[in-house]
Write a protein that holds these residues in place. Structure first.
Motif, short mmCIF file in Angstrom:
data_model
loop_
_atom_site.label_atom_id
_atom_site.label_comp_id
_atom_site.label_asym_id
_atom_site.label_seq_id
_atom_site.Cartn_x
_atom_site.Cartn_y
_atom_site.Cartn_z
N UNK A 217 -25.82 41.54 14.59
CA UNK A 217 -25.33 40.02 14.59
C UNK A 217 -26.10 39.33 15.51
N UNK A 218 -27.24 39.70 16.26
CA UNK A 218 -27.93 38.83 17.36
C UNK A 218 -28.92 37.97 16.64
N UNK A 219 -28.78 36.63 16.99
CA UNK A 219 -29.55 35.48 16.26
C UNK A 219 -29.96 34.81 17.55
N UNK B 19 -24.79 40.82 24.43
CA UNK B 19 -25.90 40.51 23.62
C UNK B 19 -26.11 42.01 23.26
N UNK B 20 -26.21 43.02 24.32
CA UNK B 20 -26.57 44.29 23.79
C UNK B 20 -25.76 44.86 22.66
N UNK B 21 -24.34 44.54 22.68
CA UNK B 21 -23.57 44.88 21.49
C UNK B 21 -23.81 44.17 20.19
N UNK B 22 -24.09 43.01 20.47
CA UNK B 22 -24.45 42.20 19.02
C UNK B 22 -25.94 42.55 18.65
N UNK B 23 -27.02 43.11 19.33
CA UNK B 23 -28.12 43.69 18.78
C UNK B 23 -27.81 44.82 18.50
N UNK B 24 -26.83 45.78 18.69
CA UNK B 24 -26.55 47.00 18.15
C UNK B 24 -25.70 46.92 16.98
N UNK C 208 -30.87 37.41 32.78
CA UNK C 208 -30.88 38.41 31.97
C UNK C 208 -32.29 38.68 31.41
N UNK C 209 -32.68 39.94 31.21
CA UNK C 209 -33.92 40.31 30.55
C UNK C 209 -33.78 41.35 29.60
N UNK C 210 -34.10 40.95 28.24
CA UNK C 210 -33.94 42.01 27.39
C UNK C 210 -34.96 41.80 26.05
N UNK C 211 -34.93 42.67 25.25
CA UNK C 211 -35.82 42.46 24.17
C UNK C 211 -34.87 42.36 22.84
N UNK C 212 -35.24 41.33 21.96
CA UNK C 212 -34.52 41.16 20.98
C UNK C 212 -35.04 41.95 19.66
N UNK C 213 -34.18 41.99 18.61
CA UNK C 213 -34.43 42.93 17.61
C UNK C 213 -35.77 42.85 17.11
N UNK C 214 -36.56 41.86 16.97
CA UNK C 214 -38.03 41.67 16.65
C UNK C 214 -38.82 42.10 17.76
N UNK C 215 -38.42 42.64 18.95
CA UNK C 215 -39.38 43.04 19.98
C UNK C 215 -39.76 41.88 20.91
N UNK C 216 -39.23 40.81 20.87
CA UNK C 216 -39.74 39.45 21.75
C UNK C 216 -38.87 39.79 22.85
#
Length: 69
Positions: A48-50, A40-45, A12-20
């Protein structure tokens, strides 16, 4: 956010809330990789994603110890 195959594993390839940008191998099943990305997408929205690699590694070690120990 995407799911892709690399060397017999689905990643999987994604960007976290900090843009990393984060890339992680998930499984040999595309369905499991898609499900992991959706979680992960649901946690980011939900906010609650860490992304703490040390904590994730510790959890994996604990699980391995329980299974083998």
């Amino acid at each position: 956010m995407r799911v892709f195959k690399k060397r017999k594993k689905w990643w999987i390839d994604f960007r976290d809330p900090d843009g990393i940008r984060r890339r992680q191998p998930v499984s040999r099943s595309k369905r499991e990789a898609s499900d992991a990305l959706e979680k992960i997408r649901a946690n980011i929205l939900a906010g609650s994603y860490f992304a703490d690699r040390d904590a994730a590694a510790k959890v994996r070690r604990d699980i391995r110890c329980r299974v083998t120990g």
